[in-house]
Write a protein that holds these residues in place. Sequence first.
Motif, PDB file in Angstrom:
ATOM      1  N   GLU A  68      18.733  29.269 -16.471  1.00 52.41           N
ATOM      2  CA  GLU A  68      19.731  29.939 -15.634  1.00 52.41           C
ATOM      3  C   GLU A  68      21.064  29.196 -15.646  1.00 52.41           C
ATOM      4  O   GLU A  68      22.140  29.817 -15.684  1.00 52.41           O
ATOM      5  N   MET A  69      21.004  27.873 -15.651  1.00 56.65           N
ATOM      6  CA  MET A  69      22.258  27.107 -15.661  1.00 56.65           C
ATOM      7  C   MET A  69      22.994  27.226 -16.989  1.00 56.65           C
ATOM      8  O   MET A  69      24.232  27.239 -17.017  1.00 56.65           O
TER       9      MET A  69
ATOM     10  N   LEU B  89      26.885  28.478 -17.060  1.00 55.96           N
ATOM     11  CA  LEU B  89      27.996  27.788 -17.726  1.00 55.96           C
ATOM     12  C   LEU B  89      28.878  28.803 -18.447  1.00 55.96           C
ATOM     13  O   LEU B  89      30.107  28.774 -18.333  1.00 55.96           O
ATOM     14  N   LYS B  90      28.250  29.704 -19.167  1.00 55.90           N
ATOM     15  CA  LYS B  90      29.007  30.708 -19.922  1.00 55.90           C
ATOM     16  C   LYS B  90      29.735  31.692 -19.014  1.00 55.90           C
ATOM     17  O   LYS B  90      30.794  32.214 -19.374  1.00 55.90           O
ATOM     18  N   LEU B  91      29.165  31.940 -17.844  1.00 56.68           N
ATOM     19  CA  LEU B  91      29.780  32.866 -16.898  1.00 56.68           C
ATOM     20  C   LEU B  91      30.817  32.187 -16.009  1.00 56.68           C
ATOM     21  O   LEU B  91      31.375  32.818 -15.106  1.00 56.68           O
TER      22      LEU B  91
ATOM     23  N   GLY C 170      28.535  28.590 -27.953  1.00 56.80           N
ATOM     24  CA  GLY C 170      29.381  28.712 -26.779  1.00 56.80           C
ATOM     25  C   GLY C 170      29.398  27.515 -25.853  1.00 56.80           C
ATOM     26  O   GLY C 170      29.906  27.612 -24.726  1.00 56.80           O
ATOM     27  N   TYR C 171      28.876  26.358 -26.308  1.00 56.66           N
ATOM     28  CA  TYR C 171      28.815  25.174 -25.460  1.00 56.66           C
ATOM     29  C   TYR C 171      29.570  23.999 -26.076  1.00 56.66           C
ATOM     30  O   TYR C 171      29.885  23.997 -27.273  1.00 56.66           O
TER      31      TYR C 171
ATOM     32  N   ALA D 240      28.982  21.489 -21.200  1.00 53.16           N
ATOM     33  CA  ALA D 240      29.967  22.381 -20.591  1.00 53.16           C
ATOM     34  C   ALA D 240      30.091  23.633 -21.447  1.00 53.16           C
ATOM     35  O   ALA D 240      29.619  23.681 -22.586  1.00 53.16           O
ATOM     36  N   SER D 241      30.726  24.649 -20.897  1.00 50.89           N
ATOM     37  CA  SER D 241      31.090  25.815 -21.691  1.00 50.89           C
ATOM     38  C   SER D 241      32.218  25.412 -22.645  1.00 50.89           C
ATOM     39  O   SER D 241      33.167  24.734 -22.240  1.00 50.89           O
ATOM     40  N   LYS D 242      32.112  25.795 -23.909  1.00 51.75           N
ATOM     41  CA  LYS D 242      33.169  25.471 -24.870  1.00 51.75           C
ATOM     42  C   LYS D 242      34.494  26.103 -24.444  1.00 51.75           C
ATOM     43  O   LYS D 242      35.553  25.476 -24.501  1.00 51.75           O
ATOM     44  N   LYS D 243      34.421  27.349 -24.004  1.00 50.15           N
ATOM     45  CA  LYS D 243      35.637  28.058 -23.579  1.00 50.15           C
ATOM     46  C   LYS D 243      36.306  27.328 -22.425  1.00 50.15           C
ATOM     47  O   LYS D 243      37.534  27.115 -22.435  1.00 50.15           O
TER      48      LYS D 243
END
Length: 326
Positions: free
Chosen positions: A73-74, A78-80, A133-134, A237-240
């Motif tokens: 879920e985490m 992160l992506k959201l 995406g991370y 972390a999220s890459k974005k």
Amino acid sequence: MKVMTRLLAATAVAGMATSVSAADMTMKFGHVGAPGSLFEATAENFADCVNSSMTDKVEIQTFGSSQLGNDKEMLQKLKLAQMDFSLPSSIMSSVDDSFGIFEMPYIITSRDHMRRVQEEMMDVFQKAANDNGYHIVGLAENGFRHITNNVRPINVPADLEGVKLRTPNGVWRLKMFQEYGANPTPMAFSDVFTALQTGVIDGQENPYAQIASAKFQEVQKYLSITGHVYTPAYILASKKKFDSLPEDVQAGLTDCANQTQDFTYETAAEMESVLLKEIEDAGVEVNTADKAAFIEASKPIYKQFADEVDGAQEMIDTVLGLGQSG
């Protein structure tokens, strides 16, 4: 007791750091670790470093014990952009096949070996994270894993026959224990204590720090020292989101993650002897498994990984070679 003093100090400082501040940006760091776990110590150390070195820019607030969700879920949160950092470990092998290398039994022999793998191959793992995406801000650890259960002491793989064993959500850990003859069941860490207590599962496998902090010694009869897998943890972390941060903030976060890795390795090494005694003192019967028998039984897993994952044999050879260095 030095390690416990350090853990208490880290927690106390982090508690003060998560009070109201004038930082430009508040960031959430979630993990599954219970109070007193290595995960908690890692997250708190990272937060303390960031909060003290970037006082006016960033404040990190930590949320342990799966408060923000389980590992799966985490990763989604992160992506959201619903949180900023998590501390996944084994589950990364479900994010990208490259991380499955750390699911190979006995492939990492020491923390020094892990550092050499990091120096040689970090680009591979960072690319794998980025492609999904991370962004890996830094490495920490979960540690060397051992088996606890309520059926019998585990000396050789055959002793696992029919044992209902919880595993993390990673395909290769599942295959490994199936090969050993166990009946593995993937399950979120937060559900394990109750499942052990009620007999839904017979056992689980984790480093001492996770076993002791989650109080599995209260619901388990046997601890078998297998050291079958060393799992790194990832300050993720999220890459974005990470790419959107100012360069000085990116640099500060990366620097603190590097400092936290040193802290984590030192703390983990100290915790091992302290926590093994704590588990024994709780009445758990401890035995040292036949490592050679487990290594022999692990050969099919290496072959399957090499056959199914592109570039896996080269990764295996590189990691094993780095184990012979130094």
